[in-house]
Design a protein around this motif. Sequence first.
Motif, PDB file in Angstrom:
ATOM      1  N   ARG A   1     -44.415 -20.656 -28.450  1.00 29.63           N
ATOM      2  CA  ARG A   1     -45.839 -20.357 -28.638  1.00 29.63           C
ATOM      3  C   ARG A   1     -46.513 -20.014 -27.312  1.00 29.63           C
ATOM      4  O   ARG A   1     -47.563 -19.372 -27.289  1.00 29.63           O
ATOM      5  CB  ARG A   1     -46.548 -21.568 -29.263  1.00 29.63           C
ATOM      6  CG  ARG A   1     -46.017 -21.925 -30.643  1.00 29.63           C
ATOM      7  CD  ARG A   1     -46.839 -23.029 -31.257  1.00 29.63           C
ATOM      8  NE  ARG A   1     -48.224 -22.606 -31.456  1.00 29.63           N
ATOM      9  CZ  ARG A   1     -49.265 -23.436 -31.466  1.00 29.63           C
ATOM     10  NH1 ARG A   1     -49.086 -24.726 -31.286  1.00 29.63           N
ATOM     11  NH2 ARG A   1     -50.486 -22.986 -31.648  1.00 29.63           N
TER      12      ARG A   1
ATOM     13  N   LEU B   1     -45.050 -28.979 -24.171  1.00 23.22           N
ATOM     14  CA  LEU B   1     -45.170 -28.447 -25.530  1.00 23.22           C
ATOM     15  C   LEU B   1     -46.653 -28.386 -25.903  1.00 23.22           C
ATOM     16  O   LEU B   1     -47.366 -29.373 -25.720  1.00 23.22           O
ATOM     17  CB  LEU B   1     -44.456 -29.369 -26.519  1.00 23.22           C
ATOM     18  CG  LEU B   1     -42.970 -29.603 -26.275  1.00 23.22           C
ATOM     19  CD1 LEU B   1     -42.434 -30.630 -27.278  1.00 23.22           C
ATOM     20  CD2 LEU B   1     -42.193 -28.300 -26.380  1.00 23.22           C
TER      21      LEU B   1
ATOM     22  N   ALA C   1     -52.339 -21.226 -26.996  1.00 21.87           N
ATOM     23  CA  ALA C   1     -51.038 -21.672 -26.474  1.00 21.87           C
ATOM     24  C   ALA C   1     -50.613 -20.889 -25.236  1.00 21.87           C
ATOM     25  O   ALA C   1     -50.087 -21.455 -24.282  1.00 21.87           O
ATOM     26  CB  ALA C   1     -49.975 -21.561 -27.572  1.00 21.87           C
TER      27      ALA C   1
ATOM     28  N   ASP D   1     -49.932 -29.430 -31.700  1.00 22.13           N
ATOM     29  CA  ASP D   1     -49.869 -28.636 -32.932  1.00 22.13           C
ATOM     30  C   ASP D   1     -51.200 -27.972 -33.269  1.00 22.13           C
ATOM     31  O   ASP D   1     -51.227 -26.922 -33.901  1.00 22.13           O
ATOM     32  CB  ASP D   1     -49.409 -29.513 -34.102  1.00 22.13           C
ATOM     33  CG  ASP D   1     -47.939 -29.874 -33.968  1.00 22.13           C
ATOM     34  OD1 ASP D   1     -47.188 -29.079 -33.344  1.00 22.13           O
ATOM     35  OD2 ASP D   1     -47.538 -30.941 -34.465  1.00 22.13           O
TER      36      ASP D   1
ATOM     37  N   ASP E   1     -52.984 -20.363 -31.775  1.00 21.68           N
ATOM     38  CA  ASP E   1     -52.019 -19.359 -31.322  1.00 21.68           C
ATOM     39  C   ASP E   1     -52.711 -18.346 -30.428  1.00 21.68           C
ATOM     40  O   ASP E   1     -53.922 -18.155 -30.516  1.00 21.68           O
ATOM     41  CB  ASP E   1     -51.431 -18.609 -32.527  1.00 21.68           C
ATOM     42  CG  ASP E   1     -50.475 -19.486 -33.310  1.00 21.68           C
ATOM     43  OD1 ASP E   1     -49.710 -20.219 -32.657  1.00 21.68           O
ATOM     44  OD2 ASP E   1     -50.507 -19.443 -34.555  1.00 21.68           O
TER      45      ASP E   1
ATOM     46  N   ARG F   1     -36.413 -27.189 -32.540  1.00 18.36           N
ATOM     47  CA  ARG F   1     -37.841 -27.503 -32.662  1.00 18.36           C
ATOM     48  C   ARG F   1     -38.558 -27.289 -31.319  1.00 18.36           C
ATOM     49  O   ARG F   1     -39.658 -26.748 -31.261  1.00 18.36           O
ATOM     50  CB  ARG F   1     -37.981 -28.962 -33.127  1.00 18.36           C
ATOM     51  CG  ARG F   1     -39.401 -29.446 -33.272  1.00 18.36           C
ATOM     52  CD  ARG F   1     -40.022 -29.009 -34.599  1.00 18.36           C
ATOM     53  NE  ARG F   1     -41.433 -29.404 -34.659  1.00 18.36           N
ATOM     54  CZ  ARG F   1     -42.459 -28.550 -34.611  1.00 18.36           C
ATOM     55  NH1 ARG F   1     -42.241 -27.257 -34.526  1.00 18.36           N
ATOM     56  NH2 ARG F   1     -43.704 -29.004 -34.675  1.00 18.36           N
TER      57      ARG F   1
ATOM     58  N   GLU G   1     -38.907 -23.612 -30.551  1.00 15.33           N
ATOM     59  CA  GLU G   1     -39.943 -23.050 -31.416  1.00 15.33           C
ATOM     60  C   GLU G   1     -41.337 -23.323 -30.841  1.00 15.33           C
ATOM     61  O   GLU G   1     -42.189 -22.438 -30.782  1.00 15.33           O
ATOM     62  CB  GLU G   1     -39.817 -23.781 -32.763  1.00 15.33           C
ATOM     63  CG  GLU G   1     -40.204 -23.034 -33.986  1.00 15.33           C
ATOM     64  CD  GLU G   1     -39.833 -23.894 -35.201  1.00 15.33           C
ATOM     65  OE1 GLU G   1     -40.748 -24.550 -35.737  1.00 15.33           O
ATOM     66  OE2 GLU G   1     -38.631 -23.955 -35.571  1.00 15.33           O
ATOM     67  N   ARG G   2     -41.539 -24.577 -30.416  1.00 20.04           N
ATOM     68  CA  ARG G   2     -42.873 -24.942 -29.918  1.00 20.04           C
ATOM     69  C   ARG G   2     -43.147 -24.297 -28.565  1.00 20.04           C
ATOM     70  O   ARG G   2     -44.274 -23.895 -28.286  1.00 20.04           O
ATOM     71  CB  ARG G   2     -43.005 -26.467 -29.831  1.00 20.04           C
ATOM     72  CG  ARG G   2     -43.017 -27.120 -31.206  1.00 20.04           C
ATOM     73  CD  ARG G   2     -43.139 -28.627 -31.121  1.00 20.04           C
ATOM     74  NE  ARG G   2     -44.442 -29.063 -30.607  1.00 20.04           N
ATOM     75  CZ  ARG G   2     -44.745 -30.332 -30.360  1.00 20.04           C
ATOM     76  NH1 ARG G   2     -43.836 -31.279 -30.542  1.00 20.04           N
ATOM     77  NH2 ARG G   2     -45.934 -30.653 -29.900  1.00 20.04           N
TER      78      ARG G   2
END
Length: 428
Positions: free
Chosen positions: A20, A106, A327, A109, A113, A13, A16-17
């Motif tokens: 970005r 991080l 990001a 959310d 992008d 996880r 993945e973050r």
Amino acid sequence: MLDPRLLRSQTDRVAERLARRGPVFDRARFEGLEARRKALQTETEALQAQRNAGSRRIGQTKAKGEDASPILADMDRIKRQLADNEQALAALQTEFEDFAFGLPNLPADDVPDGEDEGDNVELRRWGTPRPAEGARDHVELGEALGQMDFAAAARLTGARFVVLRGGLARLQRALTQFMLDLHTQEHGYQELYVPYIVNADSLRGTGQLPKFGEDLFALDPANTGGADWRLIPTAEVPVTNLLRDEILEAETLPKKWVAHTPCFRAEAGAAGKDTRGMIRQHQFEKVELVQVTRPEDSACALEELTAHAEAVLRKLELPYRVVALCAGDLGFAAAKTYDLEVWLPSQNRYREISSCSSFGDFQARRLLARYRHPQTKKPELLHTLNGSGLAVGRTLVAILENHQNPDGSIAVPAALQGYLGGRSCIGR
RNA sequence: GGAGAGGUGGCAGAGCGGUCGAAUGCGGCGGUCUUGAAAACCGCUGAGUCCUUGCGGCUCCGUGGGUUCGAAUCCCACCCUCUCCGCCA
């Protein structure tokens, strides 16, 4: 820094973050380091436990008046092995920390992008941009007034400094007072006065070190007793570090602090960028907003803090827009950032004048900045936020360019006139 | 800059080299008592971290070294605070 436990338990996880932001996470390296750390730390702590138990037994044996030499012989072996292990572990931990400290935060959310500046998302605009036609830039205006002198500053020091005189020097002071009064009297911030020189621990706490040391001016260790002292690049450093190693009581939150300081930036790597004028200087004034909140309050606090910075622009009648950074363009420690960009007619575009960020617990973890949770009574990490409210030098530039009159004088916005002895115009 | 004193948990303040993460007091939390509160009494109460989460282990007494089987305790260096003197905006 990131939560090492999260890094270990949810590597997928996290990877993945972080992805970005671009290729910032070397997963193979992490897993290699982690495997070695785990083995070595477990083994070392087991040896320490043996040593402690053995030492205790020696004490007890001697207390009873018995012979402890058999135990002592065994301790010698443990001691030697432990010395080796502790040395290896320390080296490995340094390597691990360098790696972990090098990882950026991080992205939240809801951060859009994107790879770079071009992918940032404009959220809103305020005011009507003045057309570029017929607009002189702030250098031309300031020099024509005889109140902005780059040549003098170059003689005093070098490039990227400025001397202001008369009305413009006073305008800068007026802007500073105006911003401080607005934030303390209407937005509920407490004003702070803080050191402009900080130690390396503070810079590590807010994330300037170890990665961005080349952007900082350092003092000669001969004058600091050998310590690594730097000029602050922003008030964020001394203000946020007030929390270092602290456990705050929940009812004292949120903390809302405002501080006016000069900021010093070596601007390494910025050669050739914005070389004209006051946009990018080695020394500039800034009024900085800092908030410290419970974790659940930080998202709202970012919106609020951004609105506080926007209020300055509105009262100064400066057209601006708000941009959500994507990001890939986020700063190292930021989880989410809104940039405020003011309209500069001479450049026919919006330029950054404030950057408002939420850091989540990223800074708090480095700082060990915690509060006592009212239910569990346990210390938990705080969330930190900050934003310029505003960069004073760039605000002065924006005032000149947006409020210039055809004769080269500068109209003073109504909100500011009281700070300039009632003057409505700055002329020769 | 000189002389002296001192840095221990949220605070105050003990601590012969050997179950000391640390007495005691205050504060905080929970309980007994009370119509309620106070008082009194009883109990709990530092932080960080690791793993095979166990009434587990490790680390932390300003910081960094050293001595020792074992350091809050002994040695060295540095940092900081306080008092007095000097200098200074």
